[in-house]
Design an enzyme around this catalytic site. Sequence first.
Site, PDB file in Angstrom:
ATOM      1  N   HIS A 175       1.110  -1.231   0.083  1.00 58.85           N
ATOM      2  CA  HIS A 175      -0.234  -0.468   0.280  1.00 58.85           C
ATOM      3  C   HIS A 175       0.896   1.452  -0.053  1.00 58.85           C
ATOM      4  CE1 HIS A 175      -2.546  -3.121   2.133  1.00 58.85           C
ATOM      5  NE2 HIS A 175      -3.368  -2.953   1.068  1.00 58.85           N
ATOM      6  N   GLN A 198     -17.830  -6.684  -0.676  1.00 63.77           N
ATOM      7  CA  GLN A 198     -17.396  -7.792  -1.341  1.00 63.77           C
ATOM      8  C   GLN A 198     -16.777  -9.331  -0.606  1.00 63.77           C
ATOM      9  OE1 GLN A 198     -13.919  -4.591  -1.572  1.00 63.77           O
ATOM     10  NE2 GLN A 198     -12.854  -6.257  -1.410  1.00 63.77           N
ATOM     11  N   ASP A 228      -3.560  -8.292  -6.734  1.00 66.58           N
ATOM     12  CA  ASP A 228      -4.916  -8.615  -7.829  1.00 66.58           C
ATOM     13  C   ASP A 228      -5.172  -7.714  -8.621  1.00 66.58           C
ATOM     14  OD1 ASP A 228      -5.702  -9.092  -4.392  1.00 66.58           O
ATOM     15  OD2 ASP A 228      -5.703  -7.037  -4.235  1.00 66.58           O
ATOM     16  N   ARG A 248      -3.324 -10.257   4.135  1.00 64.04           N
ATOM     17  CA  ARG A 248      -3.844 -11.631   5.149  1.00 64.04           C
ATOM     18  C   ARG A 248      -2.683 -12.174   5.299  1.00 64.04           C
ATOM     19  NH1 ARG A 248      -8.135 -10.705   0.796  1.00 64.04           N
ATOM     20  NH2 ARG A 248     -10.160 -11.053   2.115  1.00 64.04           N
TER      21      ARG A 248
END
Length: 288
Positions: free
Chosen positions: A36, A60, A149, A186
Amino acid sequence: MELVETIVGARDRTRDLLRRGSVGFVPTMGALHAGHMSLVAASRKNCRATAVSIFVNPLQFGPSEDLQRYPRTIDADLGLLRDAGVDFVFAPSVDEMERAANGTFVEPGPVARRWEGERRPGHFRGVATVVLKLLQIIPATDAYFGQKDFQQWRVVQTMVEDLQVPVQLHMGPTVRESDGLAMSSRNRYLSPSDRSKALGLSRALANARQASQRGVCATEQLEQILRETLAEHRVDAIDYAVVVDRSDLEPLIQVDRPAVMLLAARVGTTRLLDNGLLPQHAEVGHEH
Ligand code: PAF
């Protein structure tokens, strides 16, 4: 750095900043890591001002997914963003974001159908809806998303194009740990033994890329290398390990156009994603 919790406040703040020049926007779900922060750095470099949102978007997450246990580290996140020189952070509550929600959604097109779209029904609809809403609240000139992603990136790119959203999109490269593991919020779920299995993803991409550079252009062979490397690292389940067209994410027979390798695998209780771009094969059409 200002912390803004209301939609009206974020819109006003963005308008103020736009009067002075370009505004870069980095949407996040918090639990920030170097991936990020590299997007924040890119925005800081290119734009006059930078806004970041932190919102764990319920739309989501599927009913059996990790919405409740998704890491929330707002104090640490705000510290990182302050140090990085961000102008304002929009961190709304779920109530604030869902007050005006009467059943309108953005339904993404075919690029959302396969891969994550198939395994996580409704996921990309939730992503596209919240991203469009965030771009209405923070009408930035530029917005930054990670390559990590990749299908999400294509879904957002297609939505912005199809709906004529006036924003310039930028994709930042995946940031990796020193051993190759792609950074992800995660990753903190991984136990030490999961952690070594998780390395299978980046190793699989590296092995297939090497094969491609040696001249292998049949996707069947490249996909076999991906699956074998994941199996060698004893990942608990492979959801998909494919080489697809980089634009429409449809399967390919040969790497005869820009492609992307997409991986999703389960390690312990954690689902991990990774991907790697493959250039169009220079010698396609020749026997290998
Ligand atoms: O990539 C994410 O963190 C999320 O999917 C996003 C883009 C912030 C939308 O909730």
